[in-house]
Motif scaffolding. Sequence first.
Motif, mmCIF file in Angstrom:
data_model
loop_
_atom_site.group_PDB
_atom_site.id
_atom_site.type_symbol
_atom_site.label_atom_id
_atom_site.label_comp_id
_atom_site.label_asym_id
_atom_site.label_seq_id
_atom_site.Cartn_x
_atom_site.Cartn_y
_atom_site.Cartn_z
ATOM 1 N N THR A 1 1.241 3.861 -3.080
ATOM 2 C CA THR A 1 0.941 5.342 -2.768
ATOM 3 C C THR A 1 1.750 6.612 -3.266
ATOM 4 O O THR A 1 1.445 7.511 -3.794
ATOM 5 N N LEU A 2 3.145 6.099 -2.767
ATOM 6 C CA LEU A 2 4.118 7.135 -3.004
ATOM 7 C C LEU A 2 4.485 7.167 -4.277
ATOM 8 O O LEU A 2 5.036 8.154 -4.774
ATOM 9 N N SER B 1 -2.231 7.117 -7.198
ATOM 10 C CA SER B 1 -2.076 6.970 -5.962
ATOM 11 C C SER B 1 -3.280 7.108 -4.971
ATOM 12 O O SER B 1 -3.319 6.240 -3.898
ATOM 13 N N LEU B 2 -4.146 7.899 -5.118
ATOM 14 C CA LEU B 2 -5.502 8.185 -4.596
ATOM 15 C C LEU B 2 -6.106 6.771 -4.426
ATOM 16 O O LEU B 2 -6.612 6.206 -3.131
ATOM 17 N N PHE C 1 -4.186 4.407 -2.046
ATOM 18 C CA PHE C 1 -4.451 4.776 -0.684
ATOM 19 C C PHE C 1 -5.976 4.339 -0.385
ATOM 20 O O PHE C 1 -5.899 3.982 1.028
ATOM 21 N N ALA C 2 -6.837 4.664 -0.924
ATOM 22 C CA ALA C 2 -8.331 4.490 -0.736
ATOM 23 C C ALA C 2 -8.671 3.165 -0.573
ATOM 24 O O ALA C 2 -9.457 2.748 0.195
ATOM 25 N N ARG D 1 -5.467 -1.480 4.195
ATOM 26 C CA ARG D 1 -4.559 -0.774 5.249
ATOM 27 C C ARG D 1 -3.874 -1.612 6.085
ATOM 28 O O ARG D 1 -3.065 -1.199 6.695
ATOM 29 N N ARG E 1 0.628 -1.200 0.268
ATOM 30 C CA ARG E 1 0.055 0.119 -0.060
ATOM 31 C C ARG E 1 0.835 1.214 -0.047
ATOM 32 O O ARG E 1 0.629 2.346 -0.698
ATOM 33 N N LEU E 2 1.864 1.557 0.802
ATOM 34 C CA LEU E 2 2.773 2.626 0.967
ATOM 35 C C LEU E 2 3.414 2.856 -0.518
ATOM 36 O O LEU E 2 3.459 3.925 -0.890
#
Length: 481
Positions: A350-351, A459-460, A463-464, A468, A346-347
């Motif tokens: 996202t980045l 990216s969004l 993240f969404a 998580r 996930r990280l």
Amino acid sequence: MSVIHPYCDSAVAHGSKPGPTCVHPAMVLTSTILASGLAFVDGSVVNVALPTLAQSLNAGAGDLQWVVNAYLLPLSALLLLGGAAGDHFGCRRLLIIGTAIFALASLGCALAPGLAVLLACRLLQGIGAAMLMPNSLAILGQTFSGESKGRAIGIWAATGAAMGAIGPVIGGWLIDLGSWRAIFLLNLPLAVGAIVLAWRFVPRDQEKNNFPLDTYGGVLVTIGLAALTWALTIGASSRGWTPGALIAAVISIGLLLFYLRIEKRRGDAAMMPLGLFASRSFVGLTIFTFLLYGAFGGLFVLVPYLLIRAAGYSATAAGAALLPLPLMLTVTSPIAGAFAARIGPRLPLTLGPLVVAAGFLLALRINISANYWVDVLPMILLIAVGMSAAVAPLTTAVLTAVDARHTGSASGLNSAVARAGSLVATALLGSVLAAAGNELLSAFHAAMMIGAATCAAASLSAFALLDRKATAPKSRNTHAS
């Protein structure tokens, strides 16, 4: 953009079941590298030839878009069907047939007397690629197991990226010598080598399943995507959304919705099992892939085109301009994959796109007097860093977002979505390819800003929608683990 597909595609090989014992595994690996190298080289080398094709064939912006998309359309629409056909008729047979089709189509491109024949042959190249790509990977997965499978896939991915990177440089050199036709002849020795080695060393197909192919679904999605691509190509051009473009868009939506209905009826036997989308994470990964690879595909078309048409680069120099990107990906993707295995995808997912978006914004510094080392290379390196953070974790995330029996379908679909993203992005580039001089620069800068926004949206989505709580991939009793 094919230079980054090896990492996305390689997940398919992990899900393949071991086949009959192979006496010459090195020769099998070589045959799969040569076959898939056709798709990697051709997917990148043609972008460098677009300015020359425009002059030689008196091609407009829409014509240039179709030179790219006539290949991407069948590849994105039929990739899953090509893999299923290998299960049905035999991977070795489909690899050889697909490679032969690609070779004959490449010869047709080289001898094409005009644009219509060139586009028809590009379409055949895409069909051949849709047959050879998944089956080269399936053969790879069947031939190797355990640690040797991981090493073989790593060699396959790295070699594919290298071939896709070097192709535009060699193609640009041939174009500078005065022949765009020669870039298609590059495919012939690769194809002959792949066919001979596959015929001689790949074990003959043994058990084949008797499930009926989803041919109806393949035809529907191909026609639907073709209508959508045509509508977007016209709508994004100076002609705007004409009645014909609007009608094509409505027809495409209707066909694609009907395709989804057909796939729902077929259940797990469908070319695209809709049960995959029961996973929230898989939905997020699909959106992520479409957006990120769409932006990246547009970049690979526009940067060489701009450097040649506006900044006065030679075709060789333009082909070499993007070379650091795949080379950096080859070195850093395994590191990013290992890092994602520890902390979860996930990280980095996202980045990574945010770093790519920053690279797109750096492209705003490129102008008619662009210095490669000052204005172009920093953008390339920043995008390479961002893509490195995303590509390998994406493969891991796809394999762990669905249950074990769907890993092959999920990774294949993700690869097809990546091509579809490039297909749609290229269809929207008409206004840039039709511009010249300062208007070309302005249109290019606008496209780069849209690309940055698209990467931010990717990216969004990660993240969404990704889990998580996910950290490292869960252990599974499957070859995909």
